[in-house]
Design an enzyme around this catalytic site. Sequence first.
Site, mmCIF file in Angstrom:
data_model
loop_
_atom_site.group_PDB
_atom_site.id
_atom_site.type_symbol
_atom_site.label_atom_id
_atom_site.label_comp_id
_atom_site.label_asym_id
_atom_site.label_seq_id
_atom_site.Cartn_x
_atom_site.Cartn_y
_atom_site.Cartn_z
ATOM 1 N N TYR A 151 0.823 -1.214 0.000
ATOM 2 C CA TYR A 151 0.000 0.000 0.000
ATOM 3 C C TYR A 151 0.859 1.267 0.000
ATOM 4 O O TYR A 151 0.432 2.310 -0.486
ATOM 5 C CB TYR A 151 -0.884 0.036 1.255
ATOM 6 C CG TYR A 151 -2.243 -0.592 1.109
ATOM 7 C CD1 TYR A 151 -2.381 -1.934 0.792
ATOM 8 C CD2 TYR A 151 -3.398 0.153 1.314
ATOM 9 C CE1 TYR A 151 -3.627 -2.510 0.689
ATOM 10 C CE2 TYR A 151 -4.654 -0.422 1.214
ATOM 11 C CZ TYR A 151 -4.763 -1.754 0.898
ATOM 12 O OH TYR A 151 -5.999 -2.319 0.795
ATOM 13 N N LYS A 207 3.152 -15.062 3.255
ATOM 14 C CA LYS A 207 3.319 -15.791 1.993
ATOM 15 C C LYS A 207 4.824 -16.055 1.862
ATOM 16 O O LYS A 207 5.463 -15.713 0.859
ATOM 17 C CB LYS A 207 2.747 -14.986 0.818
ATOM 18 C CG LYS A 207 2.654 -15.741 -0.501
ATOM 19 C CD LYS A 207 1.599 -16.834 -0.518
ATOM 20 C CE LYS A 207 1.698 -17.657 -1.795
ATOM 21 N NZ LYS A 207 0.772 -18.804 -1.820
ATOM 22 N N ASP A 230 -3.074 -18.070 1.421
ATOM 23 C CA ASP A 230 -4.086 -18.825 0.660
ATOM 24 C C ASP A 230 -4.750 -19.872 1.546
ATOM 25 O O ASP A 230 -5.971 -20.040 1.531
ATOM 26 C CB ASP A 230 -3.476 -19.446 -0.611
ATOM 27 C CG ASP A 230 -2.176 -20.197 -0.365
ATOM 28 O OD1 ASP A 230 -1.580 -20.067 0.733
ATOM 29 O OD2 ASP A 230 -1.745 -20.931 -1.282
ATOM 30 N N ASP A 280 -6.382 -6.636 4.443
ATOM 31 C CA ASP A 280 -7.524 -6.030 3.752
ATOM 32 C C ASP A 280 -8.456 -7.121 3.247
ATOM 33 O O ASP A 280 -9.672 -7.083 3.446
ATOM 34 C CB ASP A 280 -7.006 -5.183 2.581
ATOM 35 C CG ASP A 280 -8.130 -4.513 1.806
ATOM 36 O OD1 ASP A 280 -9.042 -3.972 2.452
ATOM 37 O OD2 ASP A 280 -8.091 -4.555 0.555
ATOM 38 N N ASP A 309 -12.293 -8.657 5.120
ATOM 39 C CA ASP A 309 -13.592 -8.682 4.430
ATOM 40 C C ASP A 309 -14.184 -10.085 4.469
ATOM 41 O O ASP A 309 -15.380 -10.279 4.679
ATOM 42 C CB ASP A 309 -13.458 -8.253 2.956
ATOM 43 C CG ASP A 309 -13.781 -6.773 2.749
ATOM 44 O OD1 ASP A 309 -13.543 -5.987 3.688
ATOM 45 O OD2 ASP A 309 -14.262 -6.420 1.650
#
Length: 355
Positions: A135, A190, A222, A246, A250
């Site tokens: 970001y 990751k 994942d 982020d 959600d």
Amino acid sequence: MKIAVLPGDGIGTEIVAEAVKVLNALELRFEMETALVGGAAYEAHGHPLPEATLQLARQADAILFGAVGDWKYDQLDRPLRPEQAILGLRKNLGLFANFRPAICYEELVNASSLKPELVAGLDILIIRELTGDIYFGQPRGRRVATDGHFPGAEEAFDTMRYTRPEIERIAHVAFQAARKRSKRVTSVDKANVLETFQFWKDVVTEVGKQYPDVALDHMYVDNAAMQLVRAPKKFDVVVTGNMFGDILSDEAAMLTGSIGMLPSASLNASNQGLYEPSHGSAPDIAGKGIANPLATILSAAMMLRFSLNQPAAAGRIEAAVKAVLAQGLRTADIFSDGTTRVSTREMGSAVVKAL
Ligand code: IPM
Ligand code: MG
């Protein structure tokens, strides 16, 4: 107690008005000042985060934020888009620690898209690092056009980057939060592909040694996305970077039935905080009086607890929200047969009455 009130765009103004109503119903004195932010500020002042709004936010003990964004600004040059207001506030105020609880309220178990037994009693806390990662990478990409797009360009890039102190401080926040809960932290990375996240994993592991009473495990992002819909209750505190946080927050929010229920807090090192619902500005339902104000009202409760040192008042608001749900009152997003459909304002008034 100085509160900067930044309603923003879309349903932001409607839901923030209800949270302000609830705050004013407490026997506490607040100094509240409202300012424009996001698309609303762009329309009035040509910038989504005008200097006056930033100053107001800096000087406040806490910020109550609605939401920003509307598709009509998609063509603007990126620095002028509404989203830059929230990113700018996070960066300028150093709000690096983002708390996103995902709690499934008993009354809403059937609103989840997962089977009730998978989500009943769900109570997880996602801690998202908020001021680093892809970001805020350097350089932040290459601009060849002024309309926010890249006609004819052959390449675009964003850099993923974390420094040791950035990872250390969010890891401390996660371990300390876990101490107040079930003493388990899952760090999501990751590391199998990205250097940034191998580094993340190493630093979190090192910090974890200072918290021998907290169990730490690591999960690839994942797999974490999969486990969140397979067996969400296995998680307790999840700590991760800005981008993965982020996405996962959600996903976690939706497990609870409605993103319209979930508050969030973004804190800096001195516990100054920005409080906002986890959902966005929902321009499709703006102005209709049907948005769910509970996420914002619960964000105000988090504000009382984390930044204003009023835990009793926070507890009263949370109890009042549970009471209105128990009464069967529902905005459209959580409505089901046998419950009573209410408007945004009616929901706010019901919480005030329950207080
Ligand atoms: C969020 C939002 C923001 C983000 C947008 C509006 C910039 O999706 O708070 O999760 O990506 O962080
Ligand atoms: Mg998001």
